[in-house]
Design a protein around this motif. Sequence first.
Motif, PDB file in Angstrom:
ATOM      1  N   GLU A  19      12.657   7.367  -4.377  1.00  0.00           N
ATOM      2  CA  GLU A  19      12.017   7.396  -5.701  1.00  0.00           C
ATOM      3  C   GLU A  19      13.049   7.429  -6.812  1.00  0.00           C
ATOM      4  O   GLU A  19      12.964   6.656  -7.780  1.00  0.00           O
ATOM      5  CB  GLU A  19      11.104   8.619  -5.801  1.00  0.00           C
ATOM      6  CG  GLU A  19      10.393   8.723  -7.142  1.00  0.00           C
ATOM      7  CD  GLU A  19       9.450   9.905  -7.209  1.00  0.00           C
ATOM      8  OE1 GLU A  19       8.998  10.229  -8.330  1.00  0.00           O
ATOM      9  OE2 GLU A  19       9.166  10.515  -6.159  1.00  0.00           O
TER      10      GLU A  19
ATOM     11  N   THR B   1       8.511   6.976   1.690  1.00  0.00           N
ATOM     12  CA  THR B   1       7.588   7.456   0.671  1.00  0.00           C
ATOM     13  C   THR B   1       6.714   8.531   1.306  1.00  0.00           C
ATOM     14  O   THR B   1       6.747   8.743   2.520  1.00  0.00           O
ATOM     15  CB  THR B   1       6.692   6.321   0.138  1.00  0.00           C
ATOM     16  OG1 THR B   1       5.803   5.890   1.184  1.00  0.00           O
ATOM     17  CG2 THR B   1       7.523   5.136  -0.346  1.00  0.00           C
ATOM     18  N   GLU B   2       5.916   9.190   0.490  1.00  0.00           N
ATOM     19  CA  GLU B   2       5.022  10.217   1.029  1.00  0.00           C
ATOM     20  C   GLU B   2       4.068   9.636   2.062  1.00  0.00           C
ATOM     21  O   GLU B   2       3.695  10.300   3.025  1.00  0.00           O
ATOM     22  CB  GLU B   2       4.225  10.867  -0.109  1.00  0.00           C
ATOM     23  CG  GLU B   2       5.053  11.716  -1.068  1.00  0.00           C
ATOM     24  CD  GLU B   2       5.524  13.016  -0.432  1.00  0.00           C
ATOM     25  OE1 GLU B   2       5.062  13.339   0.682  1.00  0.00           O
ATOM     26  OE2 GLU B   2       6.355  13.705  -1.047  1.00  0.00           O
ATOM     27  N   ARG B   3       3.673   8.383   1.875  1.00  0.00           N
ATOM     28  CA  ARG B   3       2.683   7.770   2.756  1.00  0.00           C
ATOM     29  C   ARG B   3       3.299   6.943   3.880  1.00  0.00           C
ATOM     30  O   ARG B   3       2.603   6.576   4.830  1.00  0.00           O
ATOM     31  CB  ARG B   3       1.752   6.875   1.927  1.00  0.00           C
ATOM     32  CG  ARG B   3       0.966   7.631   0.862  1.00  0.00           C
ATOM     33  CD  ARG B   3       0.114   6.686   0.031  1.00  0.00           C
ATOM     34  NE  ARG B   3      -0.900   6.006   0.818  1.00  0.00           N
ATOM     35  CZ  ARG B   3      -1.723   5.083   0.334  1.00  0.00           C
ATOM     36  NH1 ARG B   3      -1.622   4.709  -0.928  1.00  0.00           N
ATOM     37  NH2 ARG B   3      -2.621   4.512   1.112  1.00  0.00           N
ATOM     38  N   ALA B   4       4.573   6.623   3.769  1.00  0.00           N
ATOM     39  CA  ALA B   4       5.228   5.773   4.772  1.00  0.00           C
ATOM     40  C   ALA B   4       6.638   6.281   5.019  1.00  0.00           C
ATOM     41  O   ALA B   4       7.558   5.928   4.286  1.00  0.00           O
ATOM     42  CB  ALA B   4       5.247   4.321   4.303  1.00  0.00           C
ATOM     43  N   ASN B   5       6.798   7.123   6.038  1.00  0.00           N
ATOM     44  CA  ASN B   5       8.122   7.686   6.310  1.00  0.00           C
ATOM     45  C   ASN B   5       8.461   7.703   7.801  1.00  0.00           C
ATOM     46  O   ASN B   5       9.325   8.463   8.240  1.00  0.00           O
ATOM     47  CB  ASN B   5       8.231   9.097   5.729  1.00  0.00           C
ATOM     48  CG  ASN B   5       7.064   9.984   6.107  1.00  0.00           C
ATOM     49  OD1 ASN B   5       6.819  10.244   7.279  1.00  0.00           O
ATOM     50  ND2 ASN B   5       6.321  10.463   5.101  1.00  0.00           N
ATOM     51  N   THR B   6       7.801   6.849   8.575  1.00  0.00           N
ATOM     52  CA  THR B   6       8.074   6.799  10.010  1.00  0.00           C
ATOM     53  C   THR B   6       9.516   6.391  10.289  1.00  0.00           C
ATOM     54  O   THR B   6      10.186   6.968  11.156  1.00  0.00           O
ATOM     55  CB  THR B   6       7.119   5.827  10.716  1.00  0.00           C
ATOM     56  OG1 THR B   6       5.769   6.255  10.500  1.00  0.00           O
ATOM     57  CG2 THR B   6       7.394   5.768  12.206  1.00  0.00           C
TER      58      THR B   6
ATOM     59  N   ILE C 141      12.724  10.636   0.825  1.00  0.00           N
ATOM     60  CA  ILE C 141      11.625  10.288  -0.083  1.00  0.00           C
ATOM     61  C   ILE C 141      12.074  10.433  -1.531  1.00  0.00           C
ATOM     62  O   ILE C 141      11.820   9.559  -2.374  1.00  0.00           O
ATOM     63  CB  ILE C 141      10.393  11.176   0.198  1.00  0.00           C
ATOM     64  CG1 ILE C 141       9.809  10.857   1.577  1.00  0.00           C
ATOM     65  CG2 ILE C 141       9.328  10.998  -0.888  1.00  0.00           C
ATOM     66  CD1 ILE C 141       8.726  11.823   2.032  1.00  0.00           C
TER      67      ILE C 141
ATOM     68  N   ARG D 171      12.289  14.487   3.644  1.00  0.00           N
ATOM     69  CA  ARG D 171      11.927  14.836   2.269  1.00  0.00           C
ATOM     70  C   ARG D 171      13.002  14.371   1.296  1.00  0.00           C
ATOM     71  O   ARG D 171      12.689  13.824   0.219  1.00  0.00           O
ATOM     72  CB  ARG D 171      11.737  16.345   2.162  1.00  0.00           C
ATOM     73  CG  ARG D 171      11.261  16.820   0.780  1.00  0.00           C
ATOM     74  CD  ARG D 171      11.240  18.330   0.722  1.00  0.00           C
ATOM     75  NE  ARG D 171      12.588  18.882   0.898  1.00  0.00           N
ATOM     76  CZ  ARG D 171      12.843  20.126   1.279  1.00  0.00           C
ATOM     77  NH1 ARG D 171      11.858  20.965   1.547  1.00  0.00           N
ATOM     78  NH2 ARG D 171      14.087  20.536   1.410  1.00  0.00           N
TER      79      ARG D 171
ATOM     80  N   ILE E 126       0.825  -1.205   0.000  1.00  0.00           N
ATOM     81  CA  ILE E 126       0.000   0.000   0.000  1.00  0.00           C
ATOM     82  C   ILE E 126       0.850   1.242   0.000  1.00  0.00           C
ATOM     83  O   ILE E 126       0.558   2.220  -0.677  1.00  0.00           O
ATOM     84  CB  ILE E 126      -0.946  -0.001   1.226  1.00  0.00           C
ATOM     85  CG1 ILE E 126      -1.944  -1.142   1.096  1.00  0.00           C
ATOM     86  CG2 ILE E 126      -1.676   1.326   1.340  1.00  0.00           C
ATOM     87  CD1 ILE E 126      -2.848  -1.291   2.303  1.00  0.00           C
ATOM     88  N   GLY E 127       1.951   1.228   0.753  1.00  0.00           N
ATOM     89  CA  GLY E 127       2.831   2.388   0.815  1.00  0.00           C
ATOM     90  C   GLY E 127       3.771   2.491  -0.359  1.00  0.00           C
ATOM     91  O   GLY E 127       4.535   3.436  -0.448  1.00  0.00           O
ATOM     92  N   GLY E 128       3.729   1.545  -1.261  1.00  0.00           N
ATOM     93  CA  GLY E 128       4.575   1.612  -2.442  1.00  0.00           C
ATOM     94  C   GLY E 128       5.878   0.864  -2.297  1.00  0.00           C
ATOM     95  O   GLY E 128       6.651   0.786  -3.230  1.00  0.00           O
TER      96      GLY E 128
END
Length: 223
Positions: free
Chosen positions: A178, A99-104, A174, A171, A13-15
Motif C-alpha cells: 500500500e 493486500t488484506e484480501r489477497a495475501n496467499t 500488506i 502484515r 477484485i483484490g486491488g
Amino acid sequence: MRRIVFFIMLLSIGGIASADNSADVAPEPSLKISRFEDGRDYFSYEEPIALPPRQDKKIPIQFFFDYDCRVCSVAQDILSLYSQINADKVVFSENPVATERANTTANIFFTLRALNAEAVSDLLLFESSEKPRYVELEKFSNLLNWLAEQQVNIDEFKKLYNSVGVRVQVRDAIKMTEDYGVFTYPYVIVGGKYVLTASTLYNDDYSFAVLDFLINKLSQENK
C-alpha cells in the motif's frame, strides 16, 4: 499510497492487477535508442520513497511479484542476472505483493523463506507461470503435494504457515504494498524513485539497457 506520474491503473477484485504478456507487453523497442523516456520506458514517483541510507552506496532494486503472474518468473530471471552482473552497484530484494484480501503469495513466500527454501519459491514462481497450473496449485492440498516433491518438510511448512512470525511479515508486506503504491505485478522500484513494469521486463537487452540508464541517472543524482 504513493502516486506515480501515469494513470494506467487496472484494479482487480483484490486491488492488484496482474500483467498479461500477450496483451500488455509493447512491441520490442529498437535498442538504438540513446535516451529512455519517463512514461514510456520507465515511470517516476511524484514523491520518491525515503529509503534508509546504505553505507555501501548500492542502489536498491525492489522486485514485487505474485505467484499468480504470467511474466514474473521472466522478470525475476532478468533482475537476478542484472544484479549479479552489477553486484558492485545494486542490491536486489524480492517482495510479495499482498493486500488484506489477497495475501496467499506472501504467506507461502515467508514460510519458505523461514525454511531456507528460497530456491523452492523461485521454482514455484516458474511452475505457476501458466494459469491452469496456478489454479491447480492454488488448492492447498495440491500445493503441499508439490512442495513434498521438492523435499520441503510439510509438517514444518504447515506449522510455520500459521505462525505469528509469518503473520507479522505478511502484515508488513500488506503495508509495503500500500505505502509503495504497488498496483500491478511484476512491479520494480529502482532506488526508491523509478518504476518498471511488465512492459519493460520481458527482454534481457532492453531491460538491461533501461536499468543501466536508471542506475547511471541515480548515481549522478546522488552525487
